[in-house]
Design an enzyme around this catalytic site. Sequence first.
Site, PDB file in Angstrom:
ATOM      1  N   GLU A 175      12.791 -12.831 -56.094  1.00  0.00           N
ATOM      2  CA  GLU A 175      14.253 -12.811 -56.215  1.00  0.00           C
ATOM      3  C   GLU A 175      14.757 -13.537 -57.464  1.00  0.00           C
ATOM      4  O   GLU A 175      15.682 -13.065 -58.116  1.00  0.00           O
ATOM      5  CB  GLU A 175      14.910 -13.413 -54.967  1.00  0.00           C
ATOM      6  CG  GLU A 175      14.714 -12.547 -53.728  1.00  0.00           C
ATOM      7  CD  GLU A 175      15.550 -13.013 -52.550  1.00  0.00           C
ATOM      8  OE1 GLU A 175      16.782 -13.110 -52.679  1.00  0.00           O
ATOM      9  OE2 GLU A 175      14.967 -13.288 -51.485  1.00  0.00           O
ATOM     10  N   HIS A 213     -12.303 -13.023 -44.620  1.00  0.00           N
ATOM     11  CA  HIS A 213     -12.991 -12.043 -43.779  1.00  0.00           C
ATOM     12  C   HIS A 213     -12.708 -10.610 -44.219  1.00  0.00           C
ATOM     13  O   HIS A 213     -13.079  -9.674 -43.532  1.00  0.00           O
ATOM     14  CB  HIS A 213     -12.602 -12.270 -42.316  1.00  0.00           C
ATOM     15  CG  HIS A 213     -12.997 -13.648 -41.849  1.00  0.00           C
ATOM     16  ND1 HIS A 213     -14.246 -13.946 -41.349  1.00  0.00           N
ATOM     17  CD2 HIS A 213     -12.325 -14.827 -41.897  1.00  0.00           C
ATOM     18  CE1 HIS A 213     -14.317 -15.240 -41.071  1.00  0.00           C
ATOM     19  NE2 HIS A 213     -13.156 -15.792 -41.398  1.00  0.00           N
ATOM     20  N   LYS A 231      22.190  -2.975 -49.582  1.00  0.00           N
ATOM     21  CA  LYS A 231      23.072  -3.307 -48.462  1.00  0.00           C
ATOM     22  C   LYS A 231      24.343  -2.466 -48.524  1.00  0.00           C
ATOM     23  O   LYS A 231      24.827  -1.980 -47.508  1.00  0.00           O
ATOM     24  CB  LYS A 231      23.414  -4.801 -48.468  1.00  0.00           C
ATOM     25  CG  LYS A 231      22.243  -5.700 -48.049  1.00  0.00           C
ATOM     26  CD  LYS A 231      22.637  -7.176 -48.012  1.00  0.00           C
ATOM     27  CE  LYS A 231      21.462  -8.057 -47.632  1.00  0.00           C
ATOM     28  NZ  LYS A 231      21.741  -9.488 -47.602  1.00  0.00           N
TER      29      LYS A 231
HETATM   30  C1  F6R Z   1      19.603 -13.729 -51.460  1.00  0.00           C
HETATM   31  C2  F6R Z   1      18.568 -13.900 -50.449  1.00  0.00           C
HETATM   32  C3  F6R Z   1      18.271 -12.790 -49.498  1.00  0.00           C
HETATM   33  C4  F6R Z   1      19.111 -12.947 -48.221  1.00  0.00           C
HETATM   34  C5  F6R Z   1      18.813 -11.829 -47.227  1.00  0.00           C
HETATM   35  C6  F6R Z   1      19.535 -12.019 -45.891  1.00  0.00           C
HETATM   36  O1  F6R Z   1      19.785 -14.928 -52.167  1.00  0.00           O
HETATM   37  O2  F6R Z   1      17.944 -14.923 -50.436  1.00  0.00           O
HETATM   38  O3  F6R Z   1      16.889 -12.834 -49.206  1.00  0.00           O
HETATM   39  O4  F6R Z   1      18.843 -14.188 -47.629  1.00  0.00           O
HETATM   40  O5  F6R Z   1      19.167 -10.597 -47.772  1.00  0.00           O
HETATM   41  O6  F6R Z   1      20.884 -12.294 -46.072  1.00  0.00           O
HETATM   42  P1  F6R Z   1      21.533 -13.526 -45.294  1.00  0.00           P
HETATM   43  O7  F6R Z   1      20.752 -14.728 -45.703  1.00  0.00           O
HETATM   44  O8  F6R Z   1      22.946 -13.579 -45.750  1.00  0.00           O
HETATM   45  O9  F6R Z   1      21.393 -13.218 -43.839  1.00  0.00           O
END
Ligand code: F6R
Length: 350
Positions: free
Chosen positions: A235, A251, A345
């Site tokens: 990330e 293994h 998303k």
């Molecule tokens: C972005 C990040 C992502 C989010 C993940 C879930 O900085 O770290 O891995 O954590 O998409 O989103 P949340 O944490 O808001 O539930």
Amino acid sequence: MLNLAQIQQHDSEDMLHLLSTFSEQCRRGWEIGEALDLAGCDERIPNNIVIAGMGGSGIGGDLVKAVAGTEFPCPIIVHRGYTLPAFVSSQTLFVAVSYSGNTEETLLSVKKAFAQGAKILAVTSGGKLKGFADAHGFPCLAIPAGQPPRASLGYLLMPILSVFARLGYTLDLNLQSDLEEAVALLARMAVDFQPDAPESQPKQLAHALHGKLPVIYASQELEAVAMRWKGQINENGKSLAYYSVYPEMNHNEIEGWKHPPALTRSCHVLQLRDPAAPSQTQRRMDITAELIQSYTGGIAQVHSEGTSLLTRLLSLVAIGDWTSYYLAILYEQNPTPVRRIEELKRRLET
Ligand code: F6R
């Protein structure tokens, strides 16, 4: 390449500040847990604890489990996904962790856990999860909003540990004093790892990983930390990375260190070392390094620091976080935005 001008050019959203203040965030996170009203909470040890979360939120659950260790009085299951095991019941404590409060998988699983009668604790900065907790009167660890989830680990991990300590789940762990040790070490590391410190370990590691596929190996006891390294390299560094754990990799995976040769020589292996690994696993890590070294693009050992398990795990997390940050700069990337995650998303919502 890793001079201040380069850093200022690429880190326009100031990830550096969040890295530099991680120790304070851990303390603040602990205090958020201490301030939660536990009146009416069942203090009996549940049959099982399920911690649900994705990405930067989910990793907090893995670290809770790692800190709790093998002496913890009930199983802790870290859950990532839409479905929920049938064993989740009124005897389950279900901890729903979502920084934004809007993560689809976590929201669906907390609703299922509620339907299956679980006791629920939410950890979030707002969003739909906060709304769900308020609507049903669940305790909610409300953490500050406005920063990337993965840069909020102190808020996502420490309040849960603090609440578990208050409920008496952590038995003989002395987390309050461990926190003091961790905060002091993380503050020192934040100074040592600053951009103007020329030869810090994270800078050296970032140079070693630059242009390579980072392969992170750790003992099973440190799997959470290895996963965190991978996620942060992905990330922040916008780089592929891979992790695997001992002793299982001895293994099967150890045999794979041959083909394709161009790929194996493009891998740089980092072994995360900590006394939590049994002595047998330590030997395995030493011998494996000897056996595979000539097939890799390099192997280095990264050692934890500190006395308590909490401190040692967080020391390795900090080294990994800073390494991923410097790797982003070497790749001329802004470490903060995660455009593909956001785009995905967005598309899922339509
Ligand atoms: C972005 C990040 C992502 C989010 C993940 C879930 O900085 O770290 O891995 O954590 O998409 O989103 P949340 O944490 O808001 O539930």
